[in-house]
Design a protein around this motif. Structure first.
Motif, mmCIF file in Angstrom:
data_model
loop_
_atom_site.group_PDB
_atom_site.id
_atom_site.type_symbol
_atom_site.label_atom_id
_atom_site.label_comp_id
_atom_site.label_asym_id
_atom_site.label_seq_id
_atom_site.Cartn_x
_atom_site.Cartn_y
_atom_site.Cartn_z
ATOM 1 N N GLU A 97 -8.205 8.537 7.627
ATOM 2 C CA GLU A 97 -7.069 8.575 8.541
ATOM 3 C C GLU A 97 -7.014 7.319 9.408
ATOM 4 O OE1 GLU A 97 -5.037 11.379 11.997
ATOM 5 O OE2 GLU A 97 -6.910 12.007 11.023
ATOM 6 N N LEU A 98 -8.174 6.870 9.881
ATOM 7 C CA LEU A 98 -8.205 5.653 10.688
ATOM 8 C C LEU A 98 -7.743 4.447 9.877
ATOM 9 C CD1 LEU A 98 -11.573 6.099 12.645
ATOM 10 C CD2 LEU A 98 -9.247 6.288 13.557
ATOM 11 N N LEU A 99 -8.210 4.353 8.627
ATOM 12 C CA LEU A 99 -7.808 3.240 7.771
ATOM 13 C C LEU A 99 -6.325 3.310 7.429
ATOM 14 C CD1 LEU A 99 -10.911 3.101 5.406
ATOM 15 C CD2 LEU A 99 -10.360 1.542 7.276
ATOM 16 N N THR A 100 -5.799 4.530 7.275
ATOM 17 C CA THR A 100 -4.369 4.690 7.021
ATOM 18 C C THR A 100 -3.553 4.247 8.231
ATOM 19 O OG1 THR A 100 -4.747 6.522 5.485
ATOM 20 C CG2 THR A 100 -2.554 6.352 6.449
ATOM 21 N N ASN A 109 -4.188 13.300 4.821
ATOM 22 C CA ASN A 109 -5.114 13.914 5.761
ATOM 23 C C ASN A 109 -6.036 14.870 5.025
ATOM 24 O OD1 ASN A 109 -4.547 12.814 8.359
ATOM 25 N ND2 ASN A 109 -2.614 13.930 8.387
ATOM 26 N N TRP A 110 -7.167 15.162 5.638
ATOM 27 C CA TRP A 110 -8.200 15.927 4.940
ATOM 28 C C TRP A 110 -7.703 17.287 4.479
ATOM 29 C CZ3 TRP A 110 -9.868 20.696 6.574
ATOM 30 C CH2 TRP A 110 -9.552 21.075 7.888
ATOM 31 N N TYR A 111 -6.821 17.915 5.242
ATOM 32 C CA TYR A 111 -6.362 19.261 4.876
ATOM 33 C C TYR A 111 -5.304 19.234 3.781
ATOM 34 C CZ TYR A 111 -3.016 17.773 8.482
ATOM 35 O OH TYR A 111 -2.115 17.056 9.234
ATOM 36 N N GLU A 112 -4.817 18.043 3.419
ATOM 37 C CA GLU A 112 -3.845 17.905 2.341
ATOM 38 C C GLU A 112 -4.440 17.250 1.103
ATOM 39 O OE1 GLU A 112 -1.015 15.498 4.357
ATOM 40 O OE2 GLU A 112 0.162 17.201 5.086
ATOM 41 N N ALA A 113 -5.659 16.706 1.234
ATOM 42 C CA ALA A 113 -6.237 15.906 0.155
ATOM 43 C C ALA A 113 -6.420 16.710 -1.129
ATOM 44 C CB ALA A 113 -7.562 15.314 0.600
ATOM 45 N N GLY A 114 -6.885 17.940 -1.012
ATOM 46 C CA GLY A 114 -7.096 18.758 -2.207
ATOM 47 C C GLY A 114 -5.801 19.034 -2.948
ATOM 48 N N LYS A 115 -4.756 19.359 -2.195
ATOM 49 C CA LYS A 115 -3.454 19.632 -2.813
ATOM 50 C C LYS A 115 -2.896 18.387 -3.485
ATOM 51 C CE LYS A 115 1.205 21.246 -1.705
ATOM 52 N NZ LYS A 115 2.134 21.702 -0.641
ATOM 53 N N VAL A 116 -2.994 17.245 -2.816
ATOM 54 C CA VAL A 116 -2.495 15.992 -3.385
ATOM 55 C C VAL A 116 -3.241 15.651 -4.670
ATOM 56 C CG1 VAL A 116 -2.307 13.503 -3.008
ATOM 57 C CG2 VAL A 116 -1.723 15.097 -1.171
ATOM 58 N N SER A 117 -4.569 15.839 -4.645
ATOM 59 C CA SER A 117 -5.367 15.535 -5.830
ATOM 60 C C SER A 117 -5.014 16.466 -6.984
ATOM 61 C CB SER A 117 -6.859 15.660 -5.498
ATOM 62 O OG SER A 117 -7.656 15.412 -6.630
ATOM 63 N N ALA A 118 -4.783 17.740 -6.674
ATOM 64 C CA ALA A 118 -4.457 18.703 -7.726
ATOM 65 C C ALA A 118 -3.093 18.434 -8.340
ATOM 66 C CB ALA A 118 -4.506 20.116 -7.162
ATOM 67 N N GLU A 119 -2.144 17.978 -7.527
ATOM 68 C CA GLU A 119 -0.771 17.804 -8.013
ATOM 69 C C GLU A 119 -0.504 16.440 -8.634
ATOM 70 O OE1 GLU A 119 1.649 18.632 -4.637
ATOM 71 O OE2 GLU A 119 1.412 20.819 -4.793
ATOM 72 N N SER A 120 -1.205 15.417 -8.124
ATOM 73 C CA SER A 120 -0.862 14.076 -8.616
ATOM 74 C C SER A 120 -2.076 13.206 -8.912
ATOM 75 C CB SER A 120 0.019 13.363 -7.579
ATOM 76 O OG SER A 120 -0.639 13.282 -6.324
ATOM 77 N N GLY A 121 -3.272 13.795 -8.952
ATOM 78 C CA GLY A 121 -4.465 13.019 -9.221
ATOM 79 C C GLY A 121 -4.555 12.558 -10.660
ATOM 80 N N ALA A 122 -5.256 11.453 -10.892
ATOM 81 C CA ALA A 122 -5.404 10.933 -12.252
ATOM 82 C C ALA A 122 -6.275 11.839 -13.109
ATOM 83 C CB ALA A 122 -6.006 9.524 -12.194
ATOM 84 N N ILE A 123 -7.187 12.561 -12.455
ATOM 85 C CA ILE A 123 -8.075 13.484 -13.170
ATOM 86 C C ILE A 123 -7.666 14.910 -12.834
ATOM 87 C CG2 ILE A 123 -10.468 14.205 -13.515
ATOM 88 C CD1 ILE A 123 -11.343 11.460 -12.585
ATOM 89 N N PRO A 124 -7.437 15.780 -13.830
ATOM 90 C CA PRO A 124 -7.036 17.164 -13.551
ATOM 91 C C PRO A 124 -8.045 17.851 -12.621
ATOM 92 C CG PRO A 124 -6.814 16.665 -15.891
ATOM 93 C CD PRO A 124 -7.525 15.508 -15.272
ATOM 94 N N ILE A 125 -7.552 18.719 -11.752
ATOM 95 C CA ILE A 125 -8.409 19.368 -10.769
ATOM 96 C C ILE A 125 -9.491 20.212 -11.431
ATOM 97 C CG2 ILE A 125 -6.893 21.388 -10.560
ATOM 98 C CD1 ILE A 125 -8.890 19.667 -7.713
ATOM 99 N N ALA A 126 -9.184 20.828 -12.571
ATOM 100 C CA ALA A 126 -10.185 21.633 -13.278
ATOM 101 C C ALA A 126 -11.345 20.755 -13.742
ATOM 102 C CB ALA A 126 -9.551 22.349 -14.468
ATOM 103 N N PRO A 222 -7.865 15.656 13.458
ATOM 104 C CA PRO A 222 -8.575 15.365 14.712
ATOM 105 C C PRO A 222 -8.092 14.097 15.405
ATOM 106 C CG PRO A 222 -9.999 15.034 12.792
ATOM 107 C CD PRO A 222 -8.792 15.756 12.315
ATOM 108 N N ILE A 223 -7.719 13.069 14.630
ATOM 109 C CA ILE A 223 -7.222 11.840 15.247
ATOM 110 C C ILE A 223 -5.870 12.076 15.903
ATOM 111 C CG2 ILE A 223 -6.635 9.424 14.876
ATOM 112 C CD1 ILE A 223 -9.586 10.064 14.522
ATOM 113 N N ASP A 224 -4.994 12.809 15.225
ATOM 114 C CA ASP A 224 -3.701 13.142 15.815
ATOM 115 C C ASP A 224 -3.881 13.934 17.102
ATOM 116 O OD1 ASP A 224 -2.133 11.860 13.952
ATOM 117 O OD2 ASP A 224 -1.926 13.628 12.659
ATOM 118 N N ASN A 225 -4.806 14.896 17.064
ATOM 119 C CA ASN A 225 -5.065 15.694 18.263
ATOM 120 C C ASN A 225 -5.588 14.835 19.403
ATOM 121 O OD1 ASN A 225 -4.395 18.491 17.738
ATOM 122 N ND2 ASN A 225 -6.008 18.462 16.199
#
Length: 270
Positions: A97-100, A109-126, A222-225
């Motif tokens: 987040e700081l680098l972004t 953000n950390w709470y969205e990373a899993g969803k983003v990886s599952a939907e558009s990641g180069a490697i399937p989530i399974a 946490p950074i936003d907060n």
């Protein structure tokens, strides 16, 4: 004479106390109680099984869980291992987040990373999950074997000729090798680094829990907060978030409080 008296009262005595604390904290065989020993609650008497010889021992065991020596060994291992994962997790929550924000690269953000990886990641989530499961199983199995018999993973034939990489330091919780490229375990800094690690590990475990609770309460990182709080500390704090307001809400509204927040919005606002 007054100058000398002030020097004795305010300089010499504290230096003596600091010196005795350092010795007690690092030296094996420290008695179960000494006036100078640093404790989690000054003035209390620590349990007999916490005699000051363990790294990070501040006499904290209110439930007496470590009275059994074998159980205490397991708890020491579990705390350190979970603390290390927490340090990695907290770093993974904060630094992307700081680098972004700095414009170096873009990461969710950390709470969205899993969803983003599952939907558009180069490697399937399974595939990712299977790699993680098998890798964890291998590493934890090797670690468990080394815990039961320190140094056993360096025995010939235990891992396809790569046994030397698993020799360790003789202490199962401190593997050395590629995890200690500077060979700090052979230097006088070794004991000090152990204490620094366990302190940071405990802090990271609390931080990880806090980050999750923050997200449930505010729907933000946490950074936003932190930025919001610094901008308006009297209006943005733990007394004004949604979970705090739920205490006086109706039953239906309290149920809404349990729903995960999204898009920077709390689950419910009064």
């Amino acid at each position: 004479m007054q100058t000398a008296l002030r020097s004795t009262l305010f300089t010499a005595r504290p230096a003596q106390v600091r010196r005795s604390v350092a010795v007690n904290a690092k030296s094996p065989g420290t008695p179960a109680w000494a006036p100078e020993r640093p404790l989690w609650l000054p003035g209390t008497t620590p349990p007999a099984h916490l005699d000051g010889t363990l790294v990070g021992d501040f006499g904290f065991d209110p439930l007496n869980l470590g009275a059994n020596p074998k159980a205490l060994e397991r708890y020491v291992q579990a705390e350190l291992q979970n603390g290390r994962w927490a340090m990695l997790g907290v770093a993974g929550m904060i630094f992307p987040e700081l680098l972004t924000r700095a414009g170096i690269f873009t990461a969710p953000n950390w709470y969205e990373a899993g969803k983003v990886s599952a939907e558009s990641g180069a490697i399937p989530i399974a595939t990712q999950l299977m790699i993680i499961v098998f890798s964890f199983h291998f590493v934890e199995t090797k670690r468990g074997m080394d815990y039961e018999k320190p140094g056993s993973q360096a025995e010939p034939g235990s891992f396809l000729g790569f046994e030397a990489a698993f020799k360790g330091t003789g202490e199962p919780q401190y593997p050395g090798g590629p995890f200690d490229p500077l060979n700090i375990h052979k230097t006088p800094l070794y004991e000090r680094m152990k204490w620094g690690e366990i302190r940071n590990a405990r802090l990271a475990m609390l931080a990880f829990l806090g980050f999750n609770l923050q997200y449930l309460a505010t729907g933000k990182s946490p950074i936003d907060n932190l930025v919001d709080h610094v901008a308006n500390p009297w209006a943005v704090n733990f007394t004004t978030n949604a979970l705090r307001q739920c205490a006086g809400a109706s039953q239906q509204q309290q149920q809404a409080c349990l729903l995960p927040a999204s898009k920077g919005e709390a689950a419910w606002h009064p």
